[in-house]
Design a protein around this motif. Structure first.
Motif, PDB file in Angstrom:
ATOM      1  N   TRP A   1      51.906 107.537 -25.862  1.00  0.00           N
ATOM      2  CA  TRP A   1      51.424 108.521 -24.791  1.00  0.00           C
ATOM      3  C   TRP A   1      49.809 108.708 -24.710  1.00  0.00           C
ATOM      4  O   TRP A   1      49.372 108.766 -23.298  1.00  0.00           O
ATOM      5  CB  TRP A   1      52.024 109.877 -24.907  1.00  0.00           C
TER       6      TRP A   1
ATOM      7  N   ASP B   1      48.286 105.845 -23.112  1.00  0.00           N
ATOM      8  CA  ASP B   1      48.354 105.827 -21.743  1.00  0.00           C
ATOM      9  C   ASP B   1      47.119 106.805 -20.955  1.00  0.00           C
ATOM     10  O   ASP B   1      46.640 106.289 -20.141  1.00  0.00           O
ATOM     11  CB  ASP B   1      49.782 106.230 -21.297  1.00  0.00           C
TER      12      ASP B   1
ATOM     13  N   GLU C   1      43.978 104.997 -18.717  1.00  0.00           N
ATOM     14  CA  GLU C   1      44.071 105.677 -17.200  1.00  0.00           C
ATOM     15  C   GLU C   1      42.974 106.401 -16.984  1.00  0.00           C
ATOM     16  O   GLU C   1      42.364 106.109 -15.947  1.00  0.00           O
ATOM     17  CB  GLU C   1      45.509 105.926 -16.951  1.00  0.00           C
TER      18      GLU C   1
ATOM     19  N   GLN D   1      58.745 115.015 -22.328  1.00  0.00           N
ATOM     20  CA  GLN D   1      57.732 114.501 -21.376  1.00  0.00           C
ATOM     21  C   GLN D   1      56.805 113.745 -22.263  1.00  0.00           C
ATOM     22  O   GLN D   1      55.903 113.324 -21.653  1.00  0.00           O
ATOM     23  CB  GLN D   1      56.830 115.962 -21.122  1.00  0.00           C
TER      24      GLN D   1
ATOM     25  N   HIS E   1      59.324 110.257 -22.442  1.00  0.00           N
ATOM     26  CA  HIS E   1      59.241 109.380 -21.488  1.00  0.00           C
ATOM     27  C   HIS E   1      58.017 109.882 -20.773  1.00  0.00           C
ATOM     28  O   HIS E   1      57.745 110.755 -19.960  1.00  0.00           O
ATOM     29  CB  HIS E   1      60.324 109.751 -20.513  1.00  0.00           C
ATOM     30  N   PRO E   2      56.705 109.133 -20.955  1.00  0.00           N
ATOM     31  CA  PRO E   2      55.467 109.403 -20.594  1.00  0.00           C
ATOM     32  C   PRO E   2      55.450 109.690 -18.956  1.00  0.00           C
ATOM     33  O   PRO E   2      54.517 110.447 -18.617  1.00  0.00           O
ATOM     34  CB  PRO E   2      54.485 108.320 -21.136  1.00  0.00           C
ATOM     35  N   GLU E   3      56.064 108.996 -18.360  1.00  0.00           N
ATOM     36  CA  GLU E   3      56.154 109.322 -16.835  1.00  0.00           C
ATOM     37  C   GLU E   3      56.638 110.562 -16.446  1.00  0.00           C
ATOM     38  O   GLU E   3      56.342 111.061 -15.258  1.00  0.00           O
ATOM     39  CB  GLU E   3      56.918 108.386 -16.104  1.00  0.00           C
ATOM     40  N   LYS E   4      57.223 111.316 -17.389  1.00  0.00           N
ATOM     41  CA  LYS E   4      57.718 112.941 -17.004  1.00  0.00           C
ATOM     42  C   LYS E   4      56.465 113.707 -17.639  1.00  0.00           C
ATOM     43  O   LYS E   4      56.730 114.935 -17.345  1.00  0.00           O
ATOM     44  CB  LYS E   4      58.930 113.128 -17.706  1.00  0.00           C
ATOM     45  N   TYR E   5      55.453 113.248 -17.990  1.00  0.00           N
ATOM     46  CA  TYR E   5      54.486 114.314 -18.265  1.00  0.00           C
ATOM     47  C   TYR E   5      54.167 115.346 -17.403  1.00  0.00           C
ATOM     48  O   TYR E   5      53.525 115.078 -16.577  1.00  0.00           O
ATOM     49  CB  TYR E   5      53.148 113.559 -19.064  1.00  0.00           C
TER      50      TYR E   5
ATOM     51  N   GLN F   1      55.757 116.901 -15.542  1.00  0.00           N
ATOM     52  CA  GLN F   1      56.824 116.751 -14.308  1.00  0.00           C
ATOM     53  C   GLN F   1      57.924 117.291 -15.167  1.00  0.00           C
ATOM     54  O   GLN F   1      58.300 117.279 -16.077  1.00  0.00           O
ATOM     55  CB  GLN F   1      56.756 115.254 -13.865  1.00  0.00           C
TER      56      GLN F   1
END
Length: 561
Positions: free
Chosen positions: A295, A298, A302, A321, A324-328, A330
């Motif tokens: 995580w 990433d 970025e 979060q 599943h890094p896309e949920k950080y 979120q």
């Protein structure tokens, strides 16, 4: 059956972050990378001699008289390290961290190397000096009994001490921690398997040095840790950043840099007690050190190190979060409410200065199912990726949205060890809830029997380490688990649990409404598992678990701590 120390330390070559006043709370591990070249007394490096003079002022890549790419030909680790030799390695390691992380050290922490024997002795002494209240002990034991990791005959604090004593490679003492006879505020202690000539791992040293930088510059103690979930979500940035820095550091070892590493590790479960650490606790302790670095990678890839620094003020809101890094930042977790529906005999123990409930998160639920459920194959955790060698995402726990557990005790629990609990979890969809409930039921179906005349109720046998009664209700996107010593006491812990029905077998529908017939989902997927002892319950598949861990050890054996 014992597991070689080399296998355990390869899986979890952990370092310890000692918390204020109490002691060890956060465990960390460096992630696997290509094996660095080691220097010994008979193998002194000559490939990277740097003749640059000292700078006029402190700069990145130079510390205490040493550049990051200098060799240390006068350091001879085979006969142990003198204080002067440790100082040289520390200075150069700090310079190397500055290069890979883009930071500047202002303070050099004291560093010493001790044997594991001395460390284990110190842990025991510190533990004896901490007075754990009866209420706190009941609370912790009930929590980890609910995770099916610590049975009624085992004390959680003993199991946690065993884990720390066997697996920790070093630790840093926070600058606001209370000093003791064995450790000082702001000190780094590295643990060597060689008692005669203590050795240090430069990679472990680098992680602890970076922890000291975090402590002084990134305010790693700003967030409150009230639950198990809090500790792991906050450690995702602390240990994720630390282990990602170690990964970048170690990538240069053997290529640009020559690094000091012990040449071997001793074998055995715990060299001091002859026991093996609890594998469930071990896997649960590791999530932030496997998923965290990926995580952080990433974030760095970025938006650079500034994005990583900003994450200290905004850590993940849940283990979900960063699994599943896309949920950080979120999909914030639901604050689950659990109404007290117990009778007068059963009550929730009130902790002085702490919360009276537990939250385990996706990481805790996955670790429980990995350890205990035949529905979660042990080998699924292996990724063979360098930054995140273990994958905590599984269909049985993906979709977690919140959970809360309340332990229940009676006035006799402190003496009898018998407790109960109510554990409610909320999921994103009814399908997610059913997948978790089905995986949990396979544990009960493979080890126990459904209770005739009671809906959704199971009883584990008297010779089982978790010889209790369980009620599992599925209603929409909510799963509620109730535990008590007997079937009759389930409804005393929570009114309405284990309702009586006219049919002879407990059943359930998608909505949780009892019906006639057999719950095919709950029983058809149950499989027989091996009986074992010493750290796992009969019926919970330790043979397969050990095989998976041995496979990990073989895969990563090139890495030595």
């Amino acid at each position: 059956m014992s597991i070689p120390r080399t296998t355990l330390l390869t899986l979890l070559a952990v370092s310890l972050l000692v918390a204020p006043a109490v002691g060890a709370t956060a465990v960390g591990a460096t992630t696997p990378a290509p094996q660095p070249a080691a220097i010994s007394a008979d193998d002194t490096a000559t490939d990277m001699v740097d003749s640059r003079p000292d700078p006029d002022e402190d700069v990145q890549g130079w510390e205490g008289g040493y550049w990051h790419n200098e060799t240390l030909p006068n350091v001879t680790p085979d006969d142990g390290y003198t204080d002067a030799e440790i100082d040289k390695v520390v200075a150069r390691s700090m310079a190397r961290i500055e290069v890979v992380r883009g930071v500047e050290f202002e303070v050099t922490p004291p560093v010493r190397v001790i044997s594991r024997e001395e460390y284990v002795s110190n842990v025991r002494e510190r533990r004896q000096g901490v007075n754990v209240s009866t209420t706190a002990r009941l609370h912790q034991n009930a929590k980890f009994e609910a995770l099916l990791m610590v049975d009624e005959e085992t004390d959680y604090f003993d199991a946690q001490q065993q884990l720390q004593s066997s697996t920790i490679g070093g630790f840093y003492v926070l600058s606001n921690a209370s000093s003791s006879d064995s450790v000082d505020e702001g000190e780094i202690v590295l643990i060597s398997e060689d008692a005669e000539n203590p050795r240090l791992s430069e990679i472990t040293l680098a992680q602890e040095l970076f922890h000291s930088y975090q402590d002084k510059n990134l305010r790693i103690d700003r967030h409150e840790r009230t639950t198990e979930e809090d500790s792991r979500r906050i450690d995702a940035i602390i240990e994720g950043d630390g282990n990602y820095v170690d990964y970048l550091y170690e990538q240069r070892c053997g290529n640009e840099w020559t690094c000091f590493q012990p040449s071997s590790q001793s074998e055995g479960g715990d060299g001091q007690t002859g026991q093996r650490p609890n594998l469930g606790l071990l896997v649960y302790s590791f999530v932030q050190y496997s998923e965290g670095p990926a995580w952080v990678h990433d974030l760095h890839r970025e938006n650079g190190w500034d994005a990583v620094d900003e994450a200290y003020a905004n850590p993940p809101r849940s283990t979900e979060q960063f699994i599943h890094p896309e949920k950080y930042l979120q999909d914030p977790p639901t604050d689950v409410t659990v109404a007290d529906r117990s009778n007068d005999e059963w009550y929730v123990p009130q902790l002085e200065g702490g919360v009276d409930y537990a939250v385990f998160g996706e990481a805790g639920m996955y670790s429980m199912l990995w350890f205990a459920s035949p529905a979660v194959p042990r080998e699924d955790i292996l990724t063979r990726r360098e930054l995140d060698p273990y994958d905590y995402a599984h269909e049985a726990t993906t979709g977690w949205d919140g959970d809360k557990l309340y332990p229940y005790v009676t006035d006799e629990s402190a003496e009898s060890g018998e407790m109960g609990y109510v554990w409610k979890s909320v999921w994103d969809t009814p399908t997610d809830a059913r997948e978790f409930a089905d995986a949990y039921r396979t544990i009960l179906a493979s080890a126990g029997e459904p209770v005739a005349g009671h809906a959704n109720t199971w009883r584990l046998p008297a010779d089982h380490p978790f010889d209790d009664a369980f009620y599992v209700a599925l209603e929409g996107s909510t799963v509620t688990i109730v535990n008590a010593p007997t079937v009759a006491e389930l409804s005393e812990v929570r009114s309405g649990a284990a309702p009586q029905v006219a049919t002879s077998t407990p059943t359930v529908t998608d909505s949780g409404t009892p019906t006639g017939g057999t719950d095919v989902t709950a029983t058809a997927t149950a499989t027989a598992t091996a009986t074992s002892t010493d750290g796992a319950a009969p019926g919970f598949g330790l043979v397969v678990t050990v095989a998976a861990l041995v496979a990990v050890g073989v895969m990563l054996r090139r890495r030595r701590r």
